[in-house]
Design a protein around this motif. Structure first.
Motif, PDB file in Angstrom:
ATOM      1  N   PRO A 156       0.805  -1.238   0.000  1.00 33.18           N
ATOM      2  CA  PRO A 156       0.000   0.000   0.000  1.00 33.18           C
ATOM      3  C   PRO A 156       0.827   1.272   0.000  1.00 33.18           C
ATOM      4  O   PRO A 156       0.335   2.328  -0.399  1.00 33.18           O
ATOM      5  CB  PRO A 156      -0.842  -0.121   1.273  1.00 33.18           C
ATOM      6  N   VAL A 157       2.048   1.197   0.462  1.00 30.83           N
ATOM      7  CA  VAL A 157       2.970   2.333   0.392  1.00 30.83           C
ATOM      8  C   VAL A 157       4.243   1.861  -0.290  1.00 30.83           C
ATOM      9  O   VAL A 157       4.549   0.663  -0.325  1.00 30.83           O
ATOM     10  CB  VAL A 157       3.292   2.901   1.793  1.00 30.83           C
ATOM     11  N   THR A 158       4.996   2.786  -0.862  1.00 34.79           N
ATOM     12  CA  THR A 158       6.213   2.428  -1.580  1.00 34.79           C
ATOM     13  C   THR A 158       7.220   1.773  -0.647  1.00 34.79           C
ATOM     14  O   THR A 158       7.527   2.294   0.430  1.00 34.79           O
ATOM     15  CB  THR A 158       6.847   3.682  -2.212  1.00 34.79           C
ATOM     16  N   VAL A 159       7.717   0.624  -1.052  1.00 31.60           N
ATOM     17  CA  VAL A 159       8.677  -0.143  -0.249  1.00 31.60           C
ATOM     18  C   VAL A 159       9.945  -0.338  -1.073  1.00 31.60           C
ATOM     19  O   VAL A 159       9.892  -0.979  -2.131  1.00 31.60           O
ATOM     20  CB  VAL A 159       8.100  -1.511   0.160  1.00 31.60           C
ATOM     21  N   PRO A 160      11.080   0.188  -0.646  1.00 29.55           N
ATOM     22  CA  PRO A 160      12.324   0.018  -1.407  1.00 29.55           C
ATOM     23  C   PRO A 160      12.650  -1.462  -1.604  1.00 29.55           C
ATOM     24  O   PRO A 160      12.458  -2.287  -0.708  1.00 29.55           O
ATOM     25  CB  PRO A 160      13.370   0.712  -0.534  1.00 29.55           C
ATOM     26  N   ASP A 161      13.114  -1.777  -2.808  1.00 28.07           N
ATOM     27  CA  ASP A 161      13.594  -3.122  -3.158  1.00 28.07           C
ATOM     28  C   ASP A 161      12.485  -4.174  -3.232  1.00 28.07           C
ATOM     29  O   ASP A 161      12.774  -5.353  -3.410  1.00 28.07           O
ATOM     30  CB  ASP A 161      14.683  -3.597  -2.193  1.00 28.07           C
ATOM     31  N   TRP A 162      11.204  -3.769  -3.096  1.00 32.26           N
ATOM     32  CA  TRP A 162      10.138  -4.755  -3.234  1.00 32.26           C
ATOM     33  C   TRP A 162       9.927  -5.069  -4.706  1.00 32.26           C
ATOM     34  O   TRP A 162       9.882  -4.184  -5.549  1.00 32.26           O
ATOM     35  CB  TRP A 162       8.828  -4.236  -2.656  1.00 32.26           C
ATOM     36  N   LEU A 163       9.808  -6.356  -5.015  1.00 39.23           N
ATOM     37  CA  LEU A 163       9.535  -6.803  -6.374  1.00 39.23           C
ATOM     38  C   LEU A 163       8.593  -7.995  -6.328  1.00 39.23           C
ATOM     39  O   LEU A 163       8.599  -8.759  -5.346  1.00 39.23           O
ATOM     40  CB  LEU A 163      10.832  -7.218  -7.090  1.00 39.23           C
ATOM     41  N   PRO A 164       7.768  -8.204  -7.360  1.00 38.25           N
ATOM     42  CA  PRO A 164       6.964  -9.426  -7.412  1.00 38.25           C
ATOM     43  C   PRO A 164       7.862 -10.660  -7.390  1.00 38.25           C
ATOM     44  O   PRO A 164       9.040 -10.591  -7.764  1.00 38.25           O
ATOM     45  CB  PRO A 164       6.220  -9.306  -8.748  1.00 38.25           C
ATOM     46  N   GLN A 165       7.314 -11.784  -6.991  1.00 39.32           N
ATOM     47  CA  GLN A 165       8.109 -12.978  -6.757  1.00 39.32           C
ATOM     48  C   GLN A 165       8.873 -13.459  -7.993  1.00 39.32           C
ATOM     49  O   GLN A 165      10.065 -13.756  -7.921  1.00 39.32           O
ATOM     50  CB  GLN A 165       7.213 -14.114  -6.254  1.00 39.32           C
ATOM     51  N   THR A 166       8.183 -13.592  -9.104  1.00 36.31           N
ATOM     52  CA  THR A 166       8.810 -14.194 -10.282  1.00 36.31           C
ATOM     53  C   THR A 166       8.864 -13.262 -11.483  1.00 36.31           C
ATOM     54  O   THR A 166       9.684 -13.450 -12.372  1.00 36.31           O
ATOM     55  CB  THR A 166       8.054 -15.472 -10.699  1.00 36.31           C
ATOM     56  N   GLY A 167       7.991 -12.285 -11.534  1.00 32.37           N
ATOM     57  CA  GLY A 167       7.927 -11.360 -12.647  1.00 32.37           C
ATOM     58  C   GLY A 167       6.701 -10.492 -12.505  1.00 32.37           C
ATOM     59  O   GLY A 167       5.900 -10.651 -11.573  1.00 32.37           O
ATOM     60  N   LEU A 168       6.526  -9.579 -13.433  1.00 30.69           N
ATOM     61  CA  LEU A 168       5.456  -8.598 -13.372  1.00 30.69           C
ATOM     62  C   LEU A 168       4.327  -9.006 -14.309  1.00 30.69           C
ATOM     63  O   LEU A 168       4.513  -9.088 -15.528  1.00 30.69           O
ATOM     64  CB  LEU A 168       6.005  -7.227 -13.774  1.00 30.69           C
ATOM     65  N   VAL A 169       3.143  -9.278 -13.749  1.00 28.66           N
ATOM     66  CA  VAL A 169       1.973  -9.588 -14.570  1.00 28.66           C
ATOM     67  C   VAL A 169       1.497  -8.294 -15.228  1.00 28.66           C
ATOM     68  O   VAL A 169       1.141  -7.339 -14.541  1.00 28.66           O
ATOM     69  CB  VAL A 169       0.843 -10.200 -13.724  1.00 28.66           C
ATOM     70  N   VAL A 170       1.509  -8.254 -16.554  1.00 26.52           N
ATOM     71  CA  VAL A 170       1.172  -7.017 -17.270  1.00 26.52           C
ATOM     72  C   VAL A 170      -0.149  -7.101 -18.026  1.00 26.52           C
ATOM     73  O   VAL A 170      -0.692  -6.072 -18.433  1.00 26.52           O
ATOM     74  CB  VAL A 170       2.301  -6.620 -18.244  1.00 26.52           C
ATOM     75  N   ALA A 171      -0.694  -8.299 -18.211  1.00 24.46           N
ATOM     76  CA  ALA A 171      -1.947  -8.429 -18.959  1.00 24.46           C
ATOM     77  C   ALA A 171      -2.533  -9.811 -18.747  1.00 24.46           C
ATOM     78  O   ALA A 171      -1.817 -10.773 -18.434  1.00 24.46           O
ATOM     79  CB  ALA A 171      -1.713  -8.195 -20.456  1.00 24.46           C
ATOM     80  N   HIS A 172      -3.853  -9.883 -18.914  1.00 24.37           N
ATOM     81  CA  HIS A 172      -4.561 -11.164 -19.006  1.00 24.37           C
ATOM     82  C   HIS A 172      -5.441 -11.123 -20.240  1.00 24.37           C
ATOM     83  O   HIS A 172      -5.881 -10.047 -20.673  1.00 24.37           O
ATOM     84  CB  HIS A 172      -5.455 -11.399 -17.783  1.00 24.37           C
TER      85      HIS A 172
END
Length: 242
Positions: A96-112
């Protein structure tokens, strides 16, 4: 962690090119307006500049329904969103707030897509994230095979291809007569569940003869993840949370 100014104050921003491609697309495209404040926050958490198509789309767009809504490309939270298209932040579970170094686990879901197919920007070496392809490459979880496929292109090239009519080629064997009438008015958090299911041989004997039911994308993706794990005895990993 780069500040917002470092991400937006760049030479050769991508939006003039991307905006033209969205306006002149070979397939129907409905682009939602972004909420400027929340778009900026999403850009900072994602840590991409607006020189990239991903950064430009995230900052300037609340997402898009591509090819009459068959494909849903995620952007920042939309300013006005009557068809409930989720944001990139929501689908990927951003804090909910910007967290340094946070990334999705395996990659970024960009579309379905409406069938539950999932497009992800691969996030690291294949042996670490469990996805095919190279870091930055778009990979696809196919609802008919329940397996990941590397597409051989980054986000910008992939999106340009989809807008130029690539959906017709990519989904050639997954569409049935009259599909537009079934898809055009669906909300962005809804998809179609087919019976017999897409991963069965029976479905492909005649896709038009399958029964199709509107379900939440969350339900559709959960089922696909469960079945993918049963077939290959390997969890395909997160498919996003619309």
């Amino acid at each position: 962690m780069r500040e917002l100014s470092e991400l937006i104050e760049v030479e050769d921003p991508a939006w003039p090119v991307l905006g033209a491609e969205l306006r002149d697309a070979a397939v129907p495209v409905d682009v939602l307006d972004a909420d400027p404040r929340r778009g900026a926050a999403a850009l900072v958490q994602t840590q991409v500049t607006v020189r990239s198509f991903l950064g430009a789309f995230l900052l300037r767009s609340g997402g898009a329904f591509v090819d009459d809504g068959w494909l849903r490309v995620y952007g920042s939270p939309a300013a006005d969103n009557p068809r409930r298209l989720p944001s990139l932040a929501r689908v990927n579970g951003y804090p909910p707030v910007t967290v340094p170094d946070w990334l999705p686990q395996t990659g970024l879901v960009v579309a379905h897509d409406v069938l539950g197919g999932t497009f992800v920007v691969q996030g690291g070496p294949a042996d670490e994230v469990g996805l095919p392809g190279q870091p930055g490459e778009v990979v696809y979880f196919a609802p008919d095979s329940l397996r990941w496929e590397a597409l051989g292109a980054g986000y910008g090239a992939w999106l340009s291809w989809m807008l130029a009519g690539g959906t017709e080629e990519f989904y050639e064997n997954l569409r049935w007569p009259g599909w537009r009438d079934e898809v055009r008015d669906l909300d962005g958090d809804r998809g179609l569940s087919l019976h017999p299911p897409l991963w069965s041989a029976e479905a492909h004997q005649d896709l038009g003869a399958t029964s199709r039911r509107v379900v939440t994308m969350a339900e559709l993706l959960e089922l696909e993840r469960e079945m993918g794990a049963q077939f290959d005895e390997v969890d395909p990993g997160p498919l996003g949370a619309p």
